[in-house]
Each structure stands twice: as C-alpha cells, then as structure tokens.
Design a protein around this motif. Sequence first.
Motif, PDB file in Angstrom:
ATOM      1  N   ARG A   1      -0.910  36.125  24.881  1.00  0.00           N
ATOM      2  CA  ARG A   1      -1.070  37.308  23.619  1.00  0.00           C
ATOM      3  C   ARG A   1      -2.450  36.521  23.961  1.00  0.00           C
ATOM      4  NH1 ARG A   1      -1.961  35.441  18.809  1.00  0.00           N
ATOM      5  NH2 ARG A   1      -1.548  36.176  17.108  1.00  0.00           N
ATOM      6  N   HIS A   2      -3.101  37.513  23.499  1.00  0.00           N
ATOM      7  CA  HIS A   2      -4.579  37.511  23.588  1.00  0.00           C
ATOM      8  C   HIS A   2      -5.072  37.300  24.831  1.00  0.00           C
ATOM      9  CE1 HIS A   2      -8.329  37.788  21.409  1.00  0.00           C
ATOM     10  NE2 HIS A   2      -8.802  36.454  22.010  1.00  0.00           N
TER      11      HIS A   2
ATOM     12  N   TYR B   1       4.139  37.609  29.743  1.00  0.00           N
ATOM     13  CA  TYR B   1       2.928  38.209  28.612  1.00  0.00           C
ATOM     14  C   TYR B   1       1.922  36.843  28.414  1.00  0.00           C
ATOM     15  CZ  TYR B   1       6.361  41.913  28.905  1.00  0.00           C
ATOM     16  OH  TYR B   1       6.841  43.216  28.018  1.00  0.00           O
TER      17      TYR B   1
ATOM     18  N   GLU C   1      -2.091  41.852  21.878  1.00  0.00           N
ATOM     19  CA  GLU C   1      -2.531  41.354  20.345  1.00  0.00           C
ATOM     20  C   GLU C   1      -1.731  40.173  19.506  1.00  0.00           C
ATOM     21  OE1 GLU C   1      -5.769  40.190  19.643  1.00  0.00           O
ATOM     22  OE2 GLU C   1      -5.825  41.286  21.801  1.00  0.00           O
ATOM     23  N   ARG C   2      -0.268  40.578  19.280  1.00  0.00           N
ATOM     24  CA  ARG C   2       0.591  40.353  18.463  1.00  0.00           C
ATOM     25  C   ARG C   2       1.800  39.752  19.594  1.00  0.00           C
ATOM     26  NH1 ARG C   2       2.065  44.914  16.089  1.00  0.00           N
ATOM     27  NH2 ARG C   2       3.292  44.490  15.005  1.00  0.00           N
ATOM     28  N   THR C   3       2.376  38.902  19.312  1.00  0.00           N
ATOM     29  CA  THR C   3       3.447  38.199  19.254  1.00  0.00           C
ATOM     30  C   THR C   3       4.321  39.549  19.264  1.00  0.00           C
ATOM     31  OG1 THR C   3       2.941  36.529  17.915  1.00  0.00           O
ATOM     32  CG2 THR C   3       5.101  36.526  19.319  1.00  0.00           C
TER      33      THR C   3
ATOM     34  N   THR D   1       7.969  30.001  25.877  1.00  0.00           N
ATOM     35  CA  THR D   1       6.429  29.670  25.580  1.00  0.00           C
ATOM     36  C   THR D   1       5.213  29.279  26.178  1.00  0.00           C
ATOM     37  OG1 THR D   1       6.618  28.384  23.272  1.00  0.00           O
ATOM     38  CG2 THR D   1       6.233  30.215  22.910  1.00  0.00           C
TER      39      THR D   1
ATOM     40  N   VAL E   1       5.950  34.112  27.543  1.00  0.00           N
ATOM     41  CA  VAL E   1       4.659  33.901  26.780  1.00  0.00           C
ATOM     42  C   VAL E   1       3.406  32.606  26.716  1.00  0.00           C
ATOM     43  CG1 VAL E   1       5.157  34.264  24.152  1.00  0.00           C
ATOM     44  CG2 VAL E   1       3.537  35.016  24.037  1.00  0.00           C
TER      45      VAL E   1
END
Length: 338
Positions: A45-46, A43, A67-69, A100, A78
Amino acid sequence: MGAMTASPGRRVLLAAPRGYCAGVDRAVIAVEKALEQYGAPIYVRHEIVHNKYVVQTLEKKGAIFVERTEEVPPGSIVMFSAHGVAPVVHEEAERGRLATIDATCPLVTKVHKEAVRFAGDDYDILLIGHEGHEEVIGTTGEAPAHIQLVDGPGDVAGVEVRDPSKVVWLSQTTLSVDETMETVDALKEKFPQLISPPSDDICYATQNRQLAVKQMGEQADLVVVVGSRNSSNSKRLVEVAKLAGARASYLVDFADEIDEAWLEGVSTVGVTSGASVPEVLVEQVLAWLAARGFEDVELVRAAEESITFSLPKELRRDLREEAAALVAERGGSGTPQA
Ligand code: 0CM
Ligand code: SF4
C-alpha cells in the motif's frame, strides 16, 4: 564538454552519508523477503519508499503497488510503506480480510506514539509537515481531533489553539532542519508556552544528509541530488544545497536526466542522494560525470552512521495460511471489495 580524461580543475564532491537509511533498507528488504517466503503477489500500500527505480525493480519481482487498501483482493498479503499509516488503515485491512506486514520506519512509529501520548493528555498538537504527504496523513490519523498541520512559517498566522498553555509541536521526519526551526520560532512567538517533542522528530538520516550537502554546497557550483520528485527528504537536499551557496542544484532520478548545459562554467560538482536511493543510481551519475572530465572524486563526510533496524516481526509468521484462514472464517469469494 565530452572530454574522456580528467580535466584540470574539474572535481566531484561526493556526500557522506547519502542514500539508504536504516528505515528504507529495512522496508525494501521486507518486500524482497516477503516475495521469497510467500511468493508473488505481495501487495504494497503506497510506494514502499519514494523511489521510482526501487518501485520498478520490486514490481518486476512480483510486488503490486496500490494506493488504497480496498484495491487489495481478500485473502492477500499487504505491506504498509515506510512512511506509516493511520490506525484506520489497519481496520480497513482487517475488514478486507488481509494479512498485513507493517514496514513503517520505527522512527515514524516513534512520532505516532508521541502524538497518541500528547493527545491522551489533551494537548493541541501542531504537526509541522507538508500537506498531503503520506507520513503526515498517517501521523494525523492517530489523533485527528487534536492535530493540526503547520506547513511552514507561512501557516503560523492562521493557527488557533484551545489553550495556549497546552500546546506541543511535532514534525514529519524528513523536513528541512533549518526551515522547521524557523516555523518553530514563529510558533513560539505566538505561543510562548509551546513545548517541544521529547526527542528530535526529524530523523538522524535526514539531518545527516542535510549536514553533508550543506558542507558541499559551500564549495560546489552545481549540486546533483539523486532522488524522486515525491521524496520529501531528497527534495529538501536540493533546497539546502542552494541555501548553502551552490549556484544551482537539481533533482534527478537517473543519470540520463542530467542536462549537459548544467555543466557550463562549472568546475566543482557536488553529488548526493536521498534516503530512498539505491547506490547504483549514484554510481551511474558518477560515471556520467567522469565521461565528461569530472573524474576526481573527493568525499565530504559529515557524519558516521551505524544504525540498523530489525525486520518486521510479521515476516516470521505463515501469512499465506493466515490470509487463507481469514477468508475461510468469514467467507469471501476472493473478489475485491467494492
Ligand atoms: O518521506 P520521504 O518522502 O522523504 O520518503 P522517502 O521514501 O523518499 O524516504 C524515506 C522515508 C521515510 C519515512
Ligand atoms: Fe526512517 Fe528517517 Fe529513513 Fe524515513 S528517512 S525511513 S524516518 S530513517
């Protein structure tokens, strides 16, 4: 139009530097490496960088952009984009039991650190940047109580500070250098004791691409900038080209967006690309122009670049195992959070 051989008087000026900067190169390679090492899905994010082609290409390889966690299922990996995130996003990821990888450009992280330091010394921080841009959201999130956004010279009249002897300006990394200086001059007039960031916040890549397009704009009738509409640094190149004297300048994601009509009465075409743009897209623009008689290409070099950044250190860990452990430790069905 449509001549297949070089036509006298028609030429292309090709900017150097253009295209990928060190932060983009690092971020894109980080997604590719993560996919290789851990397998899909990864994933992100953005958009990892603001480029349509890059995002589409990575999607095909198994990256999922959100766009959102909260959209990321627990136990996943992510990655945070090159533009940086606010500390609250790291907390969201922890709550969501996510492993992350932080692909924030080190030159954005530098601005975050400046914000934290000046907020710690209780300065009012005037952050020059574009409202709603991902980088500005991330930087502001480091010290929301101390930071206010100044989106260009027009915002200066409305700026209020607690103590005019304790004010500093910082900026987004991808702004127009000249417009930022106008904003700073207006701020200095209002707050004569305003202090400047310890080093340039507008990054080397943004500055160099603007220098090159300025030189080009003085000579070109038309400047084609390759880049996406949400790419701040790419959009600035269009503005700088026009201010430097180009009659027209347009932003295109792909060669097929160029309109034949733009070439009417044009003998010199400038070509450049934003910091998030792969070179293959520039090559396609050059081929499109060559097919229309613009075969002679001259390089306009404004600077040499040699900077590179090492990959995010998280890539050295077994993040699949870590993500699974996070879910096992704290329980979780693997379903997305509400
Ligand atoms: O900040 P900007 O909108 O120019 O982002 P980008 O992804 O087009 O360029 C690289 C960067 C950063 C941070
Ligand atoms: Fe980093 Fe500048 Fe590239 Fe943004 S444009 S990723 S700040 S080097």
